[in-house]
Structure formats: C-alpha cells, structure tokens
Design a protein around this motif. Structure first.
Motif, PDB file in Angstrom:
ATOM      1  N   PHE B 106       0.514  -1.379   0.006  1.00  0.00           N
ATOM      2  CA  PHE B 106       0.178  -0.116  -0.112  1.00  0.00           C
ATOM      3  C   PHE B 106       0.769   1.356  -0.299  1.00  0.00           C
ATOM      4  CE2 PHE B 106      -5.295  -0.684   1.149  1.00  0.00           C
ATOM      5  CZ  PHE B 106      -4.554  -1.588   0.819  1.00  0.00           C
ATOM      6  N   ALA B 107       2.036   1.035   0.432  1.00  0.00           N
ATOM      7  CA  ALA B 107       2.818   2.256   0.974  1.00  0.00           C
ATOM      8  C   ALA B 107       3.304   2.660  -0.757  1.00  0.00           C
ATOM      9  CB  ALA B 107       3.824   1.901   1.582  1.00  0.00           C
ATOM     10  N   ILE B 108       3.925   1.945  -1.649  1.00  0.00           N
ATOM     11  CA  ILE B 108       4.145   1.933  -2.526  1.00  0.00           C
ATOM     12  C   ILE B 108       2.658   2.771  -3.489  1.00  0.00           C
ATOM     13  CG2 ILE B 108       4.118   1.036  -5.640  1.00  0.00           C
ATOM     14  CD1 ILE B 108       6.207  -0.841  -3.691  1.00  0.00           C
ATOM     15  N   THR B 109       1.430   2.117  -3.295  1.00  0.00           N
ATOM     16  CA  THR B 109       0.521   3.019  -3.999  1.00  0.00           C
ATOM     17  C   THR B 109       0.304   4.232  -3.494  1.00  0.00           C
ATOM     18  OG1 THR B 109      -0.792   1.108  -4.165  1.00  0.00           O
ATOM     19  CG2 THR B 109      -2.607   2.670  -4.225  1.00  0.00           C
ATOM     20  N   GLU B 110       0.559   4.343  -2.217  1.00  0.00           N
ATOM     21  CA  GLU B 110       0.487   6.409  -2.035  1.00  0.00           C
ATOM     22  C   GLU B 110       1.455   6.862  -2.285  1.00  0.00           C
ATOM     23  OE1 GLU B 110      -2.468   5.011   2.150  1.00  0.00           O
ATOM     24  OE2 GLU B 110      -0.123   4.697   2.528  1.00  0.00           O
ATOM     25  N   MET B 111       2.605   6.320  -2.158  1.00  0.00           N
ATOM     26  CA  MET B 111       3.614   7.289  -2.662  1.00  0.00           C
ATOM     27  C   MET B 111       3.624   7.330  -3.833  1.00  0.00           C
ATOM     28  SD  MET B 111       6.488   5.189   0.344  1.00  0.00           S
ATOM     29  CE  MET B 111       8.334   6.118   0.106  1.00  0.00           C
ATOM     30  N   LEU B 112       3.425   6.813  -4.932  1.00  0.00           N
ATOM     31  CA  LEU B 112       3.796   6.988  -5.692  1.00  0.00           C
ATOM     32  C   LEU B 112       2.646   7.530  -6.228  1.00  0.00           C
ATOM     33  CD1 LEU B 112       5.702   6.176  -8.979  1.00  0.00           C
ATOM     34  CD2 LEU B 112       4.566   4.005  -8.909  1.00  0.00           C
ATOM     35  N   ARG B 113       1.321   6.243  -6.522  1.00  0.00           N
ATOM     36  CA  ARG B 113       0.233   7.070  -7.340  1.00  0.00           C
ATOM     37  C   ARG B 113       0.219   8.507  -7.179  1.00  0.00           C
ATOM     38  NH1 ARG B 113      -3.133   3.801 -10.381  1.00  0.00           N
ATOM     39  NH2 ARG B 113      -1.974   1.562 -10.956  1.00  0.00           N
ATOM     40  N   ASN B 114       0.133   9.077  -6.094  1.00  0.00           N
ATOM     41  CA  ASN B 114      -0.589  10.593  -5.913  1.00  0.00           C
ATOM     42  C   ASN B 114       0.819  11.259  -5.337  1.00  0.00           C
ATOM     43  OD1 ASN B 114      -3.505   9.965  -3.798  1.00  0.00           O
ATOM     44  ND2 ASN B 114      -2.043   7.819  -3.777  1.00  0.00           N
ATOM     45  N   THR B 115       1.166  11.274  -6.312  1.00  0.00           N
ATOM     46  CA  THR B 115       2.292  12.235  -7.068  1.00  0.00           C
ATOM     47  C   THR B 115       2.850  12.473  -8.173  1.00  0.00           C
ATOM     48  OG1 THR B 115       4.448  11.037  -6.216  1.00  0.00           O
ATOM     49  CG2 THR B 115       3.450  12.853  -4.477  1.00  0.00           C
ATOM     50  N   HIS B 116       3.640  11.540  -8.840  1.00  0.00           N
ATOM     51  CA  HIS B 116       3.975  10.833 -10.477  1.00  0.00           C
ATOM     52  C   HIS B 116       2.616  11.228 -10.990  1.00  0.00           C
ATOM     53  CE1 HIS B 116       6.550   9.005 -13.599  1.00  0.00           C
ATOM     54  NE2 HIS B 116       6.897   8.826 -12.451  1.00  0.00           N
ATOM     55  N   ALA B 117       3.296  11.505 -11.978  1.00  0.00           N
ATOM     56  CA  ALA B 117       3.081  11.974 -13.279  1.00  0.00           C
ATOM     57  C   ALA B 117       1.832  11.532 -14.101  1.00  0.00           C
ATOM     58  CB  ALA B 117       3.304  13.460 -13.963  1.00  0.00           C
ATOM     59  N   ALA B 118       3.382   9.930 -13.946  1.00  0.00           N
ATOM     60  CA  ALA B 118       1.973   9.265 -15.002  1.00  0.00           C
ATOM     61  C   ALA B 118       0.782   8.684 -14.439  1.00  0.00           C
ATOM     62  CB  ALA B 118       2.964   7.872 -15.089  1.00  0.00           C
ATOM     63  N   PHE B 119       0.438   9.261 -12.995  1.00  0.00           N
ATOM     64  CA  PHE B 119      -0.765   8.420 -12.437  1.00  0.00           C
ATOM     65  C   PHE B 119      -1.683   9.769 -12.132  1.00  0.00           C
ATOM     66  CE2 PHE B 119       2.639   5.605 -11.861  1.00  0.00           C
ATOM     67  CZ  PHE B 119       2.082   3.948 -11.760  1.00  0.00           C
ATOM     68  N   ASP B 179      11.486  -5.087  -2.512  1.00  0.00           N
ATOM     69  CA  ASP B 179      12.611  -4.211  -4.028  1.00  0.00           C
ATOM     70  C   ASP B 179      11.825  -3.559  -4.931  1.00  0.00           C
ATOM     71  OD1 ASP B 179      14.244  -5.771  -5.090  1.00  0.00           O
ATOM     72  OD2 ASP B 179      12.877  -6.134  -6.841  1.00  0.00           O
ATOM     73  N   PHE B 180      10.611  -3.344  -5.111  1.00  0.00           N
ATOM     74  CA  PHE B 180      10.331  -2.591  -6.315  1.00  0.00           C
ATOM     75  C   PHE B 180      10.526  -0.840  -5.511  1.00  0.00           C
ATOM     76  CE2 PHE B 180       7.821   1.180  -7.538  1.00  0.00           C
ATOM     77  CZ  PHE B 180       7.129   0.438  -8.886  1.00  0.00           C
ATOM     78  N   LEU B 181      10.431  -0.614  -4.199  1.00  0.00           N
ATOM     79  CA  LEU B 181      11.200   0.679  -3.264  1.00  0.00           C
ATOM     80  C   LEU B 181      11.876   0.660  -3.093  1.00  0.00           C
ATOM     81  CD1 LEU B 181       8.560  -0.345   0.229  1.00  0.00           C
ATOM     82  CD2 LEU B 181       8.702   2.139  -0.996  1.00  0.00           C
ATOM     83  N   ALA B 182      13.217  -0.451  -3.491  1.00  0.00           N
ATOM     84  CA  ALA B 182      14.454  -0.082  -2.827  1.00  0.00           C
ATOM     85  C   ALA B 182      15.106   0.299  -4.350  1.00  0.00           C
ATOM     86  CB  ALA B 182      15.483  -1.602  -2.675  1.00  0.00           C
ATOM     87  N   ARG B 183      14.364  -0.238  -5.444  1.00  0.00           N
ATOM     88  CA  ARG B 183      15.125  -0.137  -7.080  1.00  0.00           C
ATOM     89  C   ARG B 183      14.440   1.179  -7.221  1.00  0.00           C
ATOM     90  NH1 ARG B 183      13.993  -3.855 -10.156  1.00  0.00           N
ATOM     91  NH2 ARG B 183      12.174  -4.689  -9.948  1.00  0.00           N
ATOM     92  N   LEU B 184      13.464   1.038  -7.961  1.00  0.00           N
ATOM     93  CA  LEU B 184      12.277   2.242  -8.263  1.00  0.00           C
ATOM     94  C   LEU B 184      11.842   3.260  -7.927  1.00  0.00           C
ATOM     95  CD1 LEU B 184      10.382  -0.452 -10.683  1.00  0.00           C
ATOM     96  CD2 LEU B 184      12.235   1.736 -11.066  1.00  0.00           C
ATOM     97  N   LEU B 185      12.044   3.456  -5.990  1.00  0.00           N
ATOM     98  CA  LEU B 185      11.485   4.984  -5.355  1.00  0.00           C
ATOM     99  C   LEU B 185      12.923   4.903  -4.441  1.00  0.00           C
ATOM    100  CD1 LEU B 185       7.761   3.867  -4.134  1.00  0.00           C
ATOM    101  CD2 LEU B 185       8.793   4.766  -6.729  1.00  0.00           C
ATOM    102  N   GLU B 186      14.073   4.054  -4.965  1.00  0.00           N
ATOM    103  CA  GLU B 186      14.973   5.147  -3.749  1.00  0.00           C
ATOM    104  C   GLU B 186      15.218   4.908  -1.869  1.00  0.00           C
ATOM    105  OE1 GLU B 186      15.786   8.573  -5.913  1.00  0.00           O
ATOM    106  OE2 GLU B 186      16.768   7.681  -7.633  1.00  0.00           O
TER     107      GLU B 186
END
Lengths: 213, 213
Positions: B106-119, B179-186
């Motif tokens: 869920f953290a990924i959804t909240e951190m990525l989808r709510n800020t990134h221009a692609a979403f 792993d996604f958080l480490a590789r793609l969200l630094e």
C-alpha cells in the motif's frame, strides 16, 4: 483461547459473524472502549499494531487480521464452508472478499477516520504511532463504495451471493461494511442497485446478523 | 488459461514469483504498457476494475486479486506449501501476508500514485473511473512502510521467514514490495533493521526472484 473484540467496529464484527455461521463459541474480550479499538497492554506487546480483532491461542500465539482468524477456524471446522470448497470457488471467494474489504470496508476507514473528532491522529487503525487525518481521502472512500456497489450489483444480478450460489466470507465482509455504512454513516445501499439491495435484505435475515450485531 | 500481467508493477510480480516457486508455467499476456496497467478491452469486460494481475481460466472465469490467483494454484498444486499446512500456520501466513500488503505494498500505491505525473487521475489501481491524486497520503505511505519494517524486523529476529521457519506467500508479498521500493522508489530497507536486511538478502538469492523480475 479468546478474541480481543471491539463491538462497535465493522471489522471485528466479521469474525463474530463468521463464528456465528459456524456455530462456534469463542470467548470475547471487549477492548474497543479503551481508546478507539486499542488492545489492552497484555495483548499490545504481542500484536504490533494493537488492533481488534486479535485471536489469542492457548499457547500464547496472537493472530491478528480478521481473515487470518477466519482461516484458522475454517481449517479446524470446515463445515459449513465459508471460504470455498474447490480451487475455483476458493479463488472466487477470496477475490470478492478482498474486493469487499478494499471497497466498502476501506471506505469506512477513509470516510470516518479522516474526519471524525474521535479519530484525530488515528487516521488508520492501530496505535503504534499517531497517524494524521487526511481529509482528501474522504472522497476517495466514497468512490471505493460507489465502484464496489456498481460491480457487486452487477454480480448479484447473476448469482444469489457475492461469490456464487453459496453464502461465504465475501458476503460477511460486504455485509458488515455496508450495514455499518447504512446504520452509522447514514449511507444506505443506493436505490438503483436493486440486486445489491435484494442481497442485503436476504443476508440481513440470517441468524448470524443479530448474533454479531 | 492465461494471466494478464504488468511486468513493471510490484503487485502482479507476486503471482509470477509464486508460480516460479511452484515450478508452474502459466502463459502471461503483458497489458501494463497500454495505459499504466489497464487491461485490454477483451478482459476489461469481465474484470470490473480492469486490474493486473487477472487469471483467465479456460471456461472464461476471470480471477482478479493476486492472492485469489495464488489460492487457486495452491489448491491445485499444494507442494511446496506457500500458504501454510495446518490451521495455525495458515493463519500466521495470512496475517503476515495481509500486513505486508497493507504495509509496504500500500505504501507504494500511496507514495507513487499520488504524486507521479504518470498517475494523474489514477490515484488507485484500476480504470473504472478517474481517481484524483491526494498528495496528503504520501506521508501516510511512508508511515505504513516504517511500521511494517519495524514490526517485521522484530519478527525476523525470531524466525527465518516472515511467518516462521518456512518460506511463504507472506515473504513473496513483502519482498515484491520492498524490492520495488528499493529499486524504483530509492527507498531501501533501513540499515537499523538488521534482521529485515538479513531476510531480504536471503530471499533475493532465490531462483524465483530473477525468474519474476
């Protein structure tokens, strides 16, 4: 064995309704009134998020997460089946249970915890640390409810229950959430969702509903 | 039978890693590149939220929700067990899987989808309707990750894997998210969580990791 319970909340009700459908009697310890669902210090040490419901086994193991508790009893007391019997219906039950959880059950968290004064700094369940309310997710919660209502209404036009012909834990999660929305958040099932309303009325007549209320 | 997949996303990877652990080969159809994970029109009709992953059976039944898909294969191909063998460990696996899902996934959804221009207008998965981004939940996502990391680090100080001595689907969900958080969200596992880091390194060596990457 006992379950830490919070009578008023929709999430722990799922376990009570599940046990009532199975005809099982597990001692409940009400902890919700202490601080909006926090567990007493005895269980707080063993459940990192200190959420209700938590099942404490006689060997001291603490199981939190309502569906994990239900899974335990489904395995020990398989009949009546509430999580499916064969591979496909097990999967369909799990799919609809998760949709109901991320639909109306999450909608309650988003709509209630992010605005109500009782939940200041308690924007998510649990007491591990203060969690700020975010008013912007209230509309998101309404959207979750709207989408689930539309898709489950379509599904219930084809089958008696959420996951097919048999009553299942998917109906329990959906009912506990929608009943809470209707009674406590004044958001009843919309009139245009005739199949969902038919299903809601039918489930409401089950003995497990007053038994878990 | 086939699975609608989105290679880049952490959630569908759970199914690929699960199948690799089981040694099962299920045809995948990549749909993610079309529009941030929306399914093609053929499957869109049968999956109301049009999310990947979705398993389409030969009889046309569509199963969405990663764990529902895993449940299907666990039932048909029980060994190696990835969802527990007995009542208690089934419950413990489900508890930790759900914590991992509502934690770092869920953290990924909240951190990525709510800020990134692609979403933009895609604040939650699915394409049923536009869902506004809510920047206020980004910090909430960081809190989910922090709490899960602390509690799982404590747990992994006592057991080899998330849910005990056996590798399980709880490890799969946690690994795919972290792993996604480490590789793609630094956002790598924090140095102070030594047990979680030990576990992460150990899981990273499993053949199912490159097989599902």
């Amino acid at each position: 064995m006992k379950t830490y319970d919070w009578r008023l909340a929709p999430n722990p009700r799922r376990v009570r309704m599940f046990l009532a459908e199975k005809g099982l009697d597990v001692p409940l310890e009400e902890v919700g009134t202490e601080a909006c669902g926090s567990s007493p210090s005895s269980s707080r040490a063993s459940t990192p998020y200190a959420t209700a419901p938590t099942l404490e086994l006689d060997d001291g193991t603490c199981i939190s997460e309502a569906m994990a508790i239900c899974r335990y009893f489904e395995d020990l007391h398989p009949e009546p089946r509430l999580m499916g019997r064969y591979a496909k219906d097990k999967a369909v039950v799990e799919m609809w249970e998760r949709r109901a959880y991320e639909g109306p059950m999450f909608a309650i968290t988003e709509m209630l915890r992010n605005t109500h004064a009782a939940f200041v700094q308690r924007g998510l369940p649990g007491i591990a640390e203060p969690i700020e309310q975010v008013a912007g997710v209230v509309e998101r919660g309404r959207g979750r409810l709207r989408r689930f209502s539309a898709s489950s209404d379509k599904q219930l036009g084809k089958s008696r229950f959420m996951a097919g012909d048999a009553f299942s834990v998917a109906d329990i999660t959906a009912f506990c959430a929608l009943d809470f929305l209707a009674r406590l958040l004044e958001t009843p099932v919309a009139p245009e969702h005739v199949h969902l309303r038919r299903w809601f009325g039918e489930v409401a007549k089950r003995p497990s509903v007053p038994a878990s209320a």
